[in-house]
Design an enzyme around this catalytic site. Structure first.
Site, short mmCIF file in Angstrom:
data_model
loop_
_atom_site.label_atom_id
_atom_site.label_comp_id
_atom_site.label_asym_id
_atom_site.label_seq_id
_atom_site.Cartn_x
_atom_site.Cartn_y
_atom_site.Cartn_z
N SER A 31 0.81 -1.21 0.00
CA SER A 31 0.00 0.00 0.00
C SER A 31 0.85 1.27 0.00
O SER A 31 0.35 2.35 -0.35
CB SER A 31 -0.94 -0.01 1.20
N ASP A 87 7.35 -4.38 6.64
CA ASP A 87 6.43 -4.50 7.78
C ASP A 87 7.12 -4.09 9.08
O ASP A 87 6.48 -3.57 9.98
CB ASP A 87 5.90 -5.93 7.87
N GLU A 106 9.99 -10.54 -3.92
CA GLU A 106 10.63 -9.34 -3.37
C GLU A 106 12.08 -9.63 -2.99
O GLU A 106 12.97 -8.82 -3.22
CB GLU A 106 9.86 -8.84 -2.14
#
Ligand code: A5P
Length: 226
Positions: A31, A87, A106
């Site tokens: 996001s 995160d 990733e």
């Protein structure tokens, strides 16, 4: 004061300046990266040219809609930068990634990159990794055996990731176990121990990979670490 979404927009937009004309880069997932892609899309319309390796189907789909030019990891030698979210990031820039499920691609893209730039809001900056459940991508076959081995490493709770009441399937057709270690004392040795378990494909621990973390704060401040 900026909302959580506004902070993501702020850092995502800010990071677009690191994409140079005619460069070959990696584009992360999530996001915060969403806002990076929006800004890069605008810059492409204004004449910015670059080629990107996406880290997920999600980034590929959105990026294409925005006019970004993509290639595959197999078709590049090295990426100058990759910009991605995280995160958690600790003071040594060790990371937990994979909240969005894209950890395998990733990490492969990060490993092909000279400079991994992480964009995040301030809540992701932590003293010690582990409060965020560590995503571990596993082969679907016999995943409960893998779960047992991870419990044996001291993990307090392990949850098979679901989405819309279905088991979540990664872009590479695997499952994700969200592992609640709570405090990760030694991320490098935990990463090695997890990799020694048959059936583990990849972990969300990104050790010595990030060059920079760009963190956004509610007052609009943007801090670059180191
Ligand atoms: C995707 O698998 C993740 O590694 C994301 O980069 C990470 O979860 C950060 O995502 P947000 O920017 O959405 O928080």
């Amino acid at each position: 004061m900026h909302s959580a979404e506004e902070i993501k927009k702020l850092v995502g937009t800010y990071a677009a300046q690191f994409v140079q004309q005619d460069s070959v880069i990696g584009l992360g997932t999530g996001s915060t990266v969403y806002w990076l892609l929006q800004e890069l899309g605008s810059r492409v319309k204004q004449g910015l040219r670059f080629t990107a390796v996406p880290t997920s189907a999600q980034t590929l789909t959105l990026g294409k809609e925005l006019g970004i030019n993509f290639t595959e990891l197999n078709d590049v030698d090295e990426l100058s930068i990759t910009i991605d979210g995280a995160d958690e990031a600790d003071p040594q820039l060790q990371l937990i990634k994979g909240g969005g499920g894209a950890l395998l691609q990733e990490k492969m893209v990060a490993a092909a990159t000279k400079q991994l730039i992480i964009i995040a809001d301030h809540t992701k900056i932590v003293e010690q990794l582990g409060t965020f459940p560590l995503p571990v991508e596993v082969i679907p076959f016999g995943w409960k055996q893998v779960q047992k081995h991870i419990t044996g490493l001291g993990c307090e709770k392990i949850v098979l990731r679901t989405r819309n009441n279905q088991t979540y399937i990664t872009d590479n057709h695997n499952y994700i176990l969200d592992c609640y270690f709570n405090k990760i004392e030694n991320a490098a040795s935990l990463n090695a121990a997890l990799h020694s378990i048959p059936g583990v494909v990849e972990t969300g621990l990104f050790i010595n990979m990030a060059s920079t973390v760009i963190a956004g704060y509610p007052d609009g401040k943007i801090v670059t670490i180191p």
